[in-house]
Motif scaffolding. Structure first.
Motif, PDB file in Angstrom:
ATOM      1  N   ILE A 268       0.846  -1.198   0.000  1.00 41.81           N
ATOM      2  CA  ILE A 268       0.000   0.000   0.000  1.00 41.81           C
ATOM      3  C   ILE A 268       0.881   1.247   0.000  1.00 41.81           C
ATOM      4  O   ILE A 268       0.583   2.228  -0.685  1.00 41.81           O
ATOM      5  CB  ILE A 268      -0.941  -0.003   1.219  1.00 41.81           C
ATOM      6  CG1 ILE A 268      -1.875  -1.208   1.155  1.00 41.81           C
ATOM      7  CG2 ILE A 268      -1.739   1.278   1.300  1.00 41.81           C
ATOM      8  CD1 ILE A 268      -2.657  -1.442   2.418  1.00 41.81           C
ATOM      9  N   ASN A 269       1.974   1.200   0.752  1.00 40.89           N
ATOM     10  CA  ASN A 269       2.907   2.322   0.811  1.00 40.89           C
ATOM     11  C   ASN A 269       3.510   2.585  -0.565  1.00 40.89           C
ATOM     12  O   ASN A 269       3.677   3.733  -0.978  1.00 40.89           O
ATOM     13  CB  ASN A 269       4.000   2.027   1.840  1.00 40.89           C
ATOM     14  CG  ASN A 269       4.715   3.265   2.304  1.00 40.89           C
ATOM     15  OD1 ASN A 269       4.289   4.380   2.060  1.00 40.89           O
ATOM     16  ND2 ASN A 269       5.821   3.065   2.980  1.00 40.89           N
TER      17      ASN A 269
ATOM     18  N   THR B  65       0.882   4.281  -2.756  1.00 40.82           N
ATOM     19  CA  THR B  65       0.542   5.660  -2.368  1.00 40.82           C
ATOM     20  C   THR B  65       1.767   6.569  -2.325  1.00 40.82           C
ATOM     21  O   THR B  65       1.675   7.692  -1.824  1.00 40.82           O
ATOM     22  CB  THR B  65      -0.140   5.679  -0.990  1.00 40.82           C
ATOM     23  OG1 THR B  65       0.761   5.142  -0.017  1.00 40.82           O
ATOM     24  CG2 THR B  65      -1.444   4.913  -1.003  1.00 40.82           C
TER      25      THR B  65
ATOM     26  N   LEU C 161       2.796   7.793   1.296  1.00 43.28           N
ATOM     27  CA  LEU C 161       1.826   8.453   2.160  1.00 43.28           C
ATOM     28  C   LEU C 161       1.552   7.630   3.415  1.00 43.28           C
ATOM     29  O   LEU C 161       1.419   8.183   4.504  1.00 43.28           O
ATOM     30  CB  LEU C 161       0.521   8.719   1.402  1.00 43.28           C
ATOM     31  CG  LEU C 161      -0.580   9.430   2.184  1.00 43.28           C
ATOM     32  CD1 LEU C 161      -0.099  10.819   2.584  1.00 43.28           C
ATOM     33  CD2 LEU C 161      -1.845   9.518   1.365  1.00 43.28           C
ATOM     34  N   VAL C 162       1.501   6.312   3.281  1.00 43.19           N
ATOM     35  CA  VAL C 162       1.249   5.454   4.431  1.00 43.19           C
ATOM     36  C   VAL C 162       2.404   5.572   5.431  1.00 43.19           C
ATOM     37  O   VAL C 162       2.183   5.582   6.639  1.00 43.19           O
ATOM     38  CB  VAL C 162       1.027   3.994   3.984  1.00 43.19           C
ATOM     39  CG1 VAL C 162       0.955   3.061   5.168  1.00 43.19           C
ATOM     40  CG2 VAL C 162      -0.241   3.882   3.153  1.00 43.19           C
TER      41      VAL C 162
END
Length: 116
Positions: A58-59, A62, A65-66
């Motif tokens: 996910i990082n 994004t 952002l995570v």
């Protein structure tokens, strides 16, 4: 020696950010800011590292952002652990994280980098 200077500069960045630049963040004094900086660094190095590894896909998607959100959560964790360091919520902690990063960048630009 370099580690002690880095800790003191990070504490100074937290102190300046909390005392003068970020509304909603309070710190009792420079000593408290240094302790908060140490605890934030320890939380990022332990719990934050585990969370970054678990959220890597996910990082990656994004664009970091995570990772920033995890840093903000570590600031909120330290806020709950300490008495003399307080934030009014997520957004105050997020602004503090940005301000501390910018102040540390300025310190790095002024001090330069030494090769060991």
């Amino acid at each position: 020696m370099k580690l002690i200077v880095e800790i003191l500069l990070t504490g100074l960045a937290v102190f300046i950010g909390a005392r003068y630049l970020v509304p909603g963040v309070t710190v009792d004094g420079f000593g408290t800011a240094v302790v908060a900086a140490i605890l934030i660094a320890l939380a990022n190095a332990t719990i934050g590292l585990i969370l970054r590894v678990l959220t890597f896909p996910i990082n990656f998607l994004t664009l970091g952002l995570v990772s920033f959100i995890i840093t903000v959560m570590m600031i909120l964790l330290v806020d709950n652990m300490m008495i003399g360091f307080n934030t009014s919520g997520f957004w105050a902690a997020a602004i503090l994280a940005i301000v501390v990063a910018l102040i540390k960048a300025v310190f790095g630009a002024i001090g330069g980098t030494e090769k060991d």
